[in-house]
Enzyme design. Structure first.
Site, PDB file in Angstrom:
ATOM      1  N   ASP A 102      17.562  -9.805 -12.702  1.00 35.39           N
ATOM      2  CA  ASP A 102      16.224  -9.738 -11.956  1.00 35.39           C
ATOM      3  C   ASP A 102      16.401  -9.247 -10.622  1.00 35.39           C
ATOM      4  O   ASP A 102      17.464  -9.439  -9.957  1.00 35.39           O
ATOM      5  CB  ASP A 102      15.126 -10.987 -12.237  1.00 35.39           C
ATOM      6  N   ASP A 103      15.243  -8.669  -9.860  1.00 36.23           N
ATOM      7  CA  ASP A 103      15.278  -8.245  -8.599  1.00 36.23           C
ATOM      8  C   ASP A 103      15.401  -9.449  -7.485  1.00 36.23           C
ATOM      9  O   ASP A 103      15.809  -9.323  -6.483  1.00 36.23           O
ATOM     10  CB  ASP A 103      14.184  -7.298  -8.190  1.00 36.23           C
ATOM     11  N   GLY A 134       0.219  -0.164  -4.895  1.00 34.30           N
ATOM     12  CA  GLY A 134      -1.071  -0.886  -4.615  1.00 34.30           C
ATOM     13  C   GLY A 134      -1.750  -0.493  -5.866  1.00 34.30           C
ATOM     14  O   GLY A 134      -2.030   0.396  -6.087  1.00 34.30           O
ATOM     15  N   CYS A 167      12.464  -2.119   6.520  1.00 34.80           N
ATOM     16  CA  CYS A 167      12.365  -3.282   5.265  1.00 34.80           C
ATOM     17  C   CYS A 167      13.617  -3.076   4.446  1.00 34.80           C
ATOM     18  O   CYS A 167      13.557  -2.132   3.684  1.00 34.80           O
ATOM     19  CB  CYS A 167      11.139  -3.467   4.676  1.00 34.80           C
ATOM     20  N   ASN A 225      -0.433   1.621   5.663  1.00 35.43           N
ATOM     21  CA  ASN A 225       0.427   0.584   4.927  1.00 35.43           C
ATOM     22  C   ASN A 225       1.404  -0.209   6.064  1.00 35.43           C
ATOM     23  O   ASN A 225       2.017   0.473   6.839  1.00 35.43           O
ATOM     24  CB  ASN A 225       1.418   1.484   4.435  1.00 35.43           C
ATOM     25  N   GLY A 226       1.099  -1.552   5.840  1.00 36.83           N
ATOM     26  CA  GLY A 226       1.883  -2.386   6.990  1.00 36.83           C
ATOM     27  C   GLY A 226       0.944  -3.725   7.325  1.00 36.83           C
ATOM     28  O   GLY A 226      -0.036  -3.849   6.312  1.00 36.83           O
ATOM     29  N   CYS A 261       0.765  -1.118   0.085  1.00 31.54           N
ATOM     30  CA  CYS A 261       0.031  -0.099  -0.049  1.00 31.54           C
ATOM     31  C   CYS A 261       0.831   1.243   0.027  1.00 31.54           C
ATOM     32  O   CYS A 261       2.021   1.384   0.395  1.00 31.54           O
ATOM     33  CB  CYS A 261      -1.077   0.072   1.305  1.00 31.54           C
ATOM     34  N   CYS A 307       6.701 -12.898   4.861  1.00 33.15           N
ATOM     35  CA  CYS A 307       6.858 -11.775   5.404  1.00 33.15           C
ATOM     36  C   CYS A 307       5.447 -11.533   6.417  1.00 33.15           C
ATOM     37  O   CYS A 307       4.242 -11.923   5.605  1.00 33.15           O
ATOM     38  CB  CYS A 307       6.811 -10.492   4.405  1.00 33.15           C
ATOM     39  N   TYR A 335      13.062  -3.845  -4.251  1.00 30.21           N
ATOM     40  CA  TYR A 335      11.971  -3.665  -5.298  1.00 30.21           C
ATOM     41  C   TYR A 335      10.808  -2.923  -4.924  1.00 30.21           C
ATOM     42  O   TYR A 335      10.259  -2.252  -5.835  1.00 30.21           O
ATOM     43  CB  TYR A 335      11.377  -5.334  -5.335  1.00 30.21           C
TER      44      TYR A 335
END
Length: 497
Positions: A369-370, A50, A260, A125-126, A23, A406, A266
């Site tokens: 790639d990530d 998001g 984080c 967000n979280g 988010c 996560c 990313y």
């Protein structure tokens, strides 16, 4: 938990079911400005975080009005809608759900009426890890349950509203210390904009200054787009209040920073700055370190656009192998409500990426790639590049193996679905065979942390090493070497974001 067809489509068709951005939150206090439009452009800059729903709440000093819907920011809002949202305070949110369903009820900002009759709108967000405990508390104090809503954000809003008999700020000071997990909150009543960040600062939140007001946002890129000057990050454990009297800062908990690290990998935009370090510069350095740690004999370095591009440039710089564009991304493939046919489903990754055959034919490629989550994307990508004429495909990943789920707001696959789960080294050779690459190399965790220029002690790296900085509820604790079947246990609770 149930998934709606659009999510199933994303999983089956794109397999961009790697890390979900979760988010984005945005808030503005600016008398005399068109705050709804500022929030719209701020959310536009945060759209990558998001894409399932978007909403804006506006206060004109006498009432709080909320408009939200499913879809992208540009689909939810137009000039006509924004013109009805007049005021001097705005709270905006763009949402990606993890396990909460994609319904209008779960779109944000959430809204409730406080104990004193004022309005309260909140964006989050979280992800909280003690929702079961908070739910029991909410029932005890008589918080009404909103029909159809099933997120921890609704729970926070209801608890805040019920406790606000002496004002929202006092209620926040009492409630926030009880929340455990990751939360960056932006909320408002009729007169005041608030922002708060959990004591570990897992998710980003920044403060900016307008000529005639203030802005808070998930990323500095959102400040840039509305012309706000970056002031500082909202500190872990800090509560901000902004009203006609100015900006007030108070503490509800002591800081224990654990930002984080996947924001650098990313989640964040490359033009964002986190803890004083540019995300683009970090990704370039990760690529250089990746080249040193996992060299390859190849003719061309290509990225998986767009998130792999900076690291691919860094890999080319570090290795001396030329950098080129070997894949074209369809920028217009995003959220869709169209159910794919089986024929379309078989096209898989080609809906998102297509190779430049003239560029890669006959060459040995390094593909950067990530991250790798399930591995389906990389397997399809390697096959597609070989079909387009690549003679060798060497995959390089700008993060360590993702081995753990996560619980703090990123929707990785379940533990059982993670291709690298179950071993200390991620079984790189086994993963290489499964995706069909000629070689595979991940940057080390030490290399990633060094590239971020942050002390390891200030970062959350749980998805890579299983070290969760915020204790999980009983039954969900995961030691570094303890492998549990997480699918047999609810992911924190049914009230998740």
């Amino acid at each position: 938990m149930p998934r709606h067809d659009p999510d199933h489509y994303r999983a089956e068709c794109h397999d961009y079911t790697g890390p979900r951005e979760e988010c984005g939150v945005f808030g503005v206090w600016a008398p005399g400005e068109e705050v709804a439009k500022l929030a719209y452009f701020g959310l536009f800059a945060l759209q990558h975080r998001g894409q399932e729903a978007a909403g804006i709440a506006v206060s004109d000093g006498s009432r709080v009005l909320v408009f939200k819907d499913l879809g992208l920011v540009s689909q939810v809002f137009d000039e006509q809608v924004l013109s009805t949202l007049s005021g001097h305070i705005a709270v905006g949110h763009c949402r990606y759900s993890t396990t909460g369903s994609s319904t209008w009820e779960n779109a944000q900002p959430t809204f409730d009426t406080t104990a004193t009759g004022s309005g309260l709108a909140l964006g989050h967000n979280g992800n909280l890890v003690n929702t079961a405990e908070l739910l029991a508390q909410s029932r005890k104090v008589g918080v009404p349950t909103r029909n159809g809503a099933s997120t921890d954000s609704d729970l926070i809003t209801g608890l805040l509203a019920t406790a606000a008999d002496t004002g929202v700020e006092n209620a926040a000071q009492r409630l926030l210390p009880q929340l455990r997990g990751a939360f960056s909150l932006v909320f408002c009543d009729e007169s005041t904009l608030y922002a708060a960040r959990d004591p570990h600062g897992v998710r980003p939140l920044v403060l900016g200054r307008l000529e005639r007001g203030w802005v808070v946002a998930s990323e500095t890129a959102a400040l840039d787009i509305v012309g706000a000057r970056f002031v500082r990050e909202v500190e872990p454990g800090e509560l901000l209040a902004i009203d006609a009297g100015g900006l007030r800062s108070s503490r509800f908990a002591g800081p224990d920073p654990k930002g984080c690290v996947f924001e650098y990998v990313y989640l964040a935009r490359p033009d964002t700055t986190i803890a004083g370090r540019g995300v683009h510069a970090t990704r370039l350095e990760v690529g250089r370190r990746l080249a040193r740690e996992h060299p390859a004999e190849a003719d061309l370095v290509i990225p998986v656009p767009e998130s792999g591009t900076p690291a691919a440039i860094g890999y080319a710089q570090g290795s001396g192998i030329p950098y080129g564009k070997g894949l074209v991304k369809n920028s217009y493939v995003g959220r869709t409500f169209i159910q794919p046919s089986q024929t379309i489903r078989r096209l898989g990754i080609r809906l998102k990426l297509n190779p430049l055959r003239d560029v890669i034919h006959g060459l040995r490629l390094v593909v950067v790639d990530d991250s790798i989550v399930r591995g389906n994307t990389q397997r399809a990508l390697v096959r597609m590049l070989r079909e387009a004429g690549a003679v060798e495909v060497h995959v390089r990943i700008a993060s360590p193996p993702v081995r753990w789920p996560c619980f703090y707001g990123i929707d990785f696959a379940s533990h059982a679905e993670l291709i690298a789960n179950g071993t200390d080294d991620g079984d790189v050779e086994g993963i290489r065979r499964r995706i069909g690459a000629d070689s595979l190399g991940y940057v080390s965790l030490e290399g990633l942390i060094a590239a971020s220029e942050q002390p390891a002690s200030r970062l959350c790296t749980a998805c890579f090493d299983g070290r969760y900085p915020i204790p999980l509820p009983p039954g969900e604790s995961i030691g570094k070497h303890l492998l549990e079947d997480l699918d047999a246990v609810p992911r924190v609770s049914s009230l998740t974001r």
